[in-house]
Write an enzyme that holds these catalytic residues in place. Structure first.
Site, PDB file in Angstrom:
ATOM      1  N   CYS A  89       0.936  -0.799  -0.121  1.00 31.77           N
ATOM      2  CA  CYS A  89      -0.042  -0.036   0.286  1.00 31.77           C
ATOM      3  C   CYS A  89       0.918   1.110  -0.070  1.00 31.77           C
ATOM      4  CB  CYS A  89      -1.433   0.662   1.462  1.00 31.77           C
ATOM      5  SG  CYS A  89      -2.405  -1.290   1.118  1.00 31.77           S
ATOM      6  N   ARG A 134       4.002  -1.145  -4.320  1.00 33.06           N
ATOM      7  CA  ARG A 134       3.760  -1.473  -3.164  1.00 33.06           C
ATOM      8  C   ARG A 134       3.167  -1.767  -2.864  1.00 33.06           C
ATOM      9  NH1 ARG A 134       6.746   1.875   0.610  1.00 33.06           N
ATOM     10  NH2 ARG A 134       5.801   1.322   2.450  1.00 33.06           N
ATOM     11  N   TRP A 187      -2.857  -2.637  -1.461  1.00 34.11           N
ATOM     12  CA  TRP A 187      -2.285  -4.207  -2.219  1.00 34.11           C
ATOM     13  C   TRP A 187      -3.125  -5.448  -0.493  1.00 34.11           C
ATOM     14  CZ3 TRP A 187      -0.154  -8.749   1.109  1.00 34.11           C
ATOM     15  CH2 TRP A 187      -0.077  -9.037   0.848  1.00 34.11           C
ATOM     16  N   ASN A 211      -2.041   2.423   5.422  1.00 39.00           N
ATOM     17  CA  ASN A 211      -0.965   1.247   5.321  1.00 39.00           C
ATOM     18  C   ASN A 211      -0.624   0.349   6.408  1.00 39.00           C
ATOM     19  OD1 ASN A 211       1.194  -0.350   4.178  1.00 39.00           O
ATOM     20  ND2 ASN A 211       2.398   1.259   4.395  1.00 39.00           N
ATOM     21  N   GLY A 212      -1.113  -0.837   6.120  1.00 37.08           N
ATOM     22  CA  GLY A 212      -0.638  -1.578   7.268  1.00 37.08           C
ATOM     23  C   GLY A 212      -1.886  -2.629   7.428  1.00 37.08           C
ATOM     24  N   GLU A 271      17.004 -19.553  -5.905  1.00 37.78           N
ATOM     25  CA  GLU A 271      16.707 -17.997  -6.224  1.00 37.78           C
ATOM     26  C   GLU A 271      16.209 -17.679  -7.426  1.00 37.78           C
ATOM     27  OE1 GLU A 271      16.123 -14.870  -5.204  1.00 37.78           O
ATOM     28  OE2 GLU A 271      17.056 -13.706  -6.926  1.00 37.78           O
ATOM     29  N   LYS A 274      12.282 -16.567  -8.759  1.00 39.03           N
ATOM     30  CA  LYS A 274      12.906 -15.415 -10.277  1.00 39.03           C
ATOM     31  C   LYS A 274      11.131 -15.909 -10.628  1.00 39.03           C
ATOM     32  CE  LYS A 274      13.577 -12.787  -8.994  1.00 39.03           C
ATOM     33  NZ  LYS A 274      14.424 -12.480  -7.070  1.00 39.03           N
ATOM     34  N   GLU A 292       7.867 -16.375  -9.924  1.00 39.20           N
ATOM     35  CA  GLU A 292       7.273 -14.954  -9.569  1.00 39.20           C
ATOM     36  C   GLU A 292       6.867 -14.398 -11.335  1.00 39.20           C
ATOM     37  OE1 GLU A 292       8.492 -12.466  -6.586  1.00 39.20           O
ATOM     38  OE2 GLU A 292      10.470 -12.839  -7.817  1.00 39.20           O
ATOM     39  N   HIS A 323      16.155 -38.112  -4.236  1.00 41.17           N
ATOM     40  CA  HIS A 323      15.234 -38.454  -3.188  1.00 41.17           C
ATOM     41  C   HIS A 323      14.135 -37.816  -3.326  1.00 41.17           C
ATOM     42  CE1 HIS A 323      18.768 -39.780  -1.369  1.00 41.17           C
ATOM     43  NE2 HIS A 323      19.579 -38.749  -1.572  1.00 41.17           N
ATOM     44  N   LYS A 380       5.856  -5.347  -2.986  1.00 38.82           N
ATOM     45  CA  LYS A 380       7.395  -4.821  -2.836  1.00 38.82           C
ATOM     46  C   LYS A 380       7.457  -5.023  -1.823  1.00 38.82           C
ATOM     47  CE  LYS A 380      11.380  -3.794  -4.285  1.00 38.82           C
ATOM     48  NZ  LYS A 380      12.082  -5.405  -5.459  1.00 38.82           N
TER      49      LYS A 380
HETATM   50  C1  G6P Z   1       9.136  -9.454  -1.271  1.00 36.02           C
HETATM   51  C2  G6P Z   1       9.386  -9.451  -2.944  1.00 36.02           C
HETATM   52  C3  G6P Z   1      10.660  -9.916  -2.730  1.00 36.02           C
HETATM   53  C4  G6P Z   1      11.416  -9.519  -1.247  1.00 36.02           C
HETATM   54  C5  G6P Z   1      10.878 -10.093  -0.572  1.00 36.02           C
HETATM   55  C6  G6P Z   1      11.692  -9.258   0.811  1.00 36.02           C
HETATM   56  O1  G6P Z   1       8.500 -10.313  -1.367  1.00 36.02           O
HETATM   57  O2  G6P Z   1       8.737  -9.299  -3.491  1.00 36.02           O
HETATM   58  O3  G6P Z   1      11.469  -9.152  -4.231  1.00 36.02           O
HETATM   59  O4  G6P Z   1      12.796 -10.276  -2.283  1.00 36.02           O
HETATM   60  O5  G6P Z   1      10.078  -8.676  -0.320  1.00 36.02           O
HETATM   61  O6  G6P Z   1      12.315  -7.704   0.898  1.00 36.02           O
HETATM   62  P1  G6P Z   1      13.188  -6.863   1.616  1.00 36.02           P
HETATM   63  O7  G6P Z   1      12.137  -5.558   1.430  1.00 36.02           O
HETATM   64  O8  G6P Z   1      12.667  -7.313   2.498  1.00 36.02           O
HETATM   65  O9  G6P Z   1      13.442  -7.630   1.364  1.00 36.02           O
END
Ligand code: G6P
Length: 609
Positions: free
Chosen positions: A2, A27, A74, A98-99, A480, A484, A487, A503, A604
């Site tokens: 948000c 956000r 969000w 926001n929150g 990772e 990536k 998502e 396994h 994010k």
């Molecule tokens: C969200 C984002 C990720 C990020 C994670 C942690 O899930 O989409 O890309 O790695 O948050 O965020 P931070 O700001 O704590 O690195």
């Protein structure tokens, strides 16, 4: 999670609000809304979906007014819909939030009993109604806010607009970030300084439990009922830094920034003469010799950079490490020993689970160190020691340059710790930093390989499942790569330790499953190639990422080859091999027509648990 905007001015504000919200869309982007005062009355425009929809609505039905608030959402409580979109309002007050208000059910029941009605499924509307009750009792806006705040539980920030008060806005911060911006005869509120960058670079970051009254002339700050003073800071954000430049997407721009981000960090954290690490913020604060065990915590991509760091810390500095996801660490009641420290990793410094983990570690009496990209964040303020990744604003929701920046700083930290603990001599440390110093040029070379990556990505878009395999430091990288890929493309992807395939997950393999094998030329190369052959023997479509020697050794079973132009080292291979993972996900998502910068359902900065 948000985005909030507010403007109090002498000119129309709806376009200013939309421009600010555009920069905050990372956000959250499932719905958006603005409210202004028109002849003293609160008027709103709200729309489900991306901000563009709200922009179209305002074109159709313009919204005048010189004071206003805006929001990009969000969803947490209540599905994304116009009805649940912010601002939430009564005829006396409108607000954006926001929150989370944890006790909203209880407050809602209390207010419903008194005859108040609710129009949404959100927790936010409770605050609007709570304020309305006080305003109906002839309280001033300031009194209403002062009465409401002690009743609210949770972490939140608010921007509040009052009917018939076109000279004022109130902003509140508890837990979630809020920034005040200073203009010429106008004032602003934003979730971060980036949102305000085209309006001002003079800002004040609110502290926890601050609230602020804004008028076109200035700001008055309060904390727990007392007038307080807060410093005005100059931000370095410019439109250029936070624009897309010549790139199609923020993510692509951020991928391309990596050679310079990594290069600048090495310039900053390695002494020019000795090429040995130096961390001024650690001096006199962190004694690596006293640390018996390091807890590394983070979420998402930041957690995975912590996993890579564990391999490095244990191998080079001989520090035992425990790596945890923020939300697990803080609740699993782990066993701690004397002399433990916790290292929190976060791009935003705002992720509530990582912040919670840092707070928990503090309660356990541990020293807390945070590695963050946003120096003004809550994590920076609450940690004992702060190290910054200086990657500049990262807007693409999927983290790219923040990851390689974290790895770069972590590699330097590990070498620093290893030297202080006498686990490395100066010459060996310099050999490691020499490898690191090669990294920016290798990353730049890799950026020139996009055609090859594009062809492979095209094949991968047809898949239903994709596997990523690696061993040692390449195992977290496989995780990772899969994160990536899933998502951004919405294709199921899993990362696995290559040695663990047999396994279970090997059952998934058939001739339709692409298997990305990350195989830098390190002590595990042969073992990784053996694991790869087992996959190939079952028909898996192997995509091998390795250097020339690796490819020469892998004679059979490889369908696609991606060659890393040089032989890498354990200390820089994760930084280098990260780039093809990012590009594969980026290209495949783009080919599928997905929204690369704002993938569905994500946000994010995740400020809810
Ligand atoms: C969200 C984002 C990720 C990020 C994670 C942690 O899930 O989409 O890309 O790695 O948050 O965020 P931070 O700001 O704590 O690195």
């Amino acid at each position: 999670m948000c985005g909030i905007m507010g403007v109090v001015a002498k000119r129309p504000v709806s376009q200013l609000l939309l421009d600010g919200l555009k920069k905050l869309e990372y956000r959250g982007y499932d719905s958006a809304g603005v409210a202004t005062l028109v002849n003293g009355n609160i008027e709103r425009r709200r729309a489900e979906g991306k901000l563009e929809k709200l922009g179209d609505l305002i074109k159709e039905r313009p919204l005048p007014g010189t004071v206003g608030i805006g929001h990009t959402r969000w969803a947490t409580h209540g599905k994304p819909s116009e009805q649940n979109a912010h601002p939430h309002a009564t005829n006396l007050v409108a607000l954006v939030h926001n929150g989370i208000i944890e006790n909203y059910q209880e407050l809602k029941q209390e207010l419903e009993k008194e005859g108040y009605h609710f129009n949404s499924e959100t927790d936010t509307e409770t605050i609007a109604v709570l304020l309305t009750r006080s305003l109906e009792q002839q309280k001033t806006p300031e009194q209403a806010v002062a009465e409401a705040l002690p009743r609210l539980k949770g972490a939140f920030s608010l921007a509040i607009l009052f009917g018939h008060r076109d000279e004022m806005l109130i902003g509140v911060r508890r837990g979630s970030p809020l920034v005040v911006g200073y203009g010429q005869g106008e004032m602003y509120l934003g979730s971060d300084a980036i949102a305000l960058a085209s309006l001002t670079n003079k800002v004040t970051y609110l502290e926890d439990d601050d609230w602020v009254v804004l008028t076109p002339k200035g700001a008055q700050f309060y904390n727990r009922g007392k007038l307080v003073s807060r410093v005005v800071k100059q931000t370095a954000f410019s439109g250029e830094l936070i624009g897309k430049g010549e790139f199609r997407h923020y993510m692509l721009k951020e991928i391309h920034e990596q050679p310079s981000v990594v290069g600048n960090l090495l310039k900053h954290y390695l002494q020019p003469q000795t090429r040995l690490p130096h961390f001024p913020s650690l001096a006199g604060q962190v004694d690596w010799n006293k640390i018996q065990r390091l807890n590394i915590v983070g979420c998402g991509t930041a957690y995975l950079s912590g996993m890579v760091a564990k391999y490095w810390f244990e191998k080079y500095a001989k520090i035992a490490c425990n790596v945890d996801i923020g939300s697990e660490f803080r609740y699993r009641e782990g066993c701690f020993i004397a002399g433990e420290a916790t290292l929190g990793i976060s791009q935003s410094g705002e992720t509530i689970d990582t912040l919670g983990a840092i707070r928990y570690a503090k309660q356990q009496g541990q020293q807390t160190i945070s590695l963050i990209n946003v120096p003004e964040s809550a994590m920076a303020r609450e940690s004992d020691v702060v190290v910054t990744t200086m990657a500049g604003p990262e807007i693409g929701v999927a983290s790219t340059k923040a990851f390689t920046a974290q790895l770069t700083v972590l590699a330097c930290l590990v070498i620093d710790a290893a030297l202080k603990r006498h686990q490395l001599d100066v010459k060996t440390a310099q050999q490691l930093t020499a490898e690191l110093l090669e990294t920016p040029a290798i990353l730049a070379q890799l950026l020139g390989k996009q055609d090859m990556i594009h062809k492979i990505a095209e094949k991968m878009t047809q898949a239903k499942d994709v596997l990523f395999l690696g061993r040692g430091v390449s195992y977290p990288l496989a995780l990772e790569g899969a994160l990536k890929f899933k998502e951004l493309t919405y294709i199921h992807a899993e990362g696995y330790a290559a040695g663990e395939m047999k396994h279970g997950p090997i059952a998934l393999i058939d001739d339709k499953v692409p298997v990305v094998v990350i195989a830098p030329n390190d002590y595990l190369l042969d073992k990784t190639l053996n694991n790869m052959e087992v996959v190939a023997a079952r028909g898996g479509q192997v995509i091998l990422i390795s250097d020339r020697q690796g490819h020469e050794r892998a004679k059979v079973g490889v369908h696609h080859r991606l060659e890393i132009p040089v032989n890498t080292h354990l200390i820089n291979s994760p930084i280098i091999y990260a780039l093809p993972m990012q590009m594969l996900a980026y290209q495949a998502a783009w080919l599928k027509g997905n929204d690369v910068d704002q993938p569905r359902n994500l946000a994010k900065s995740v400020t809810v648990e």
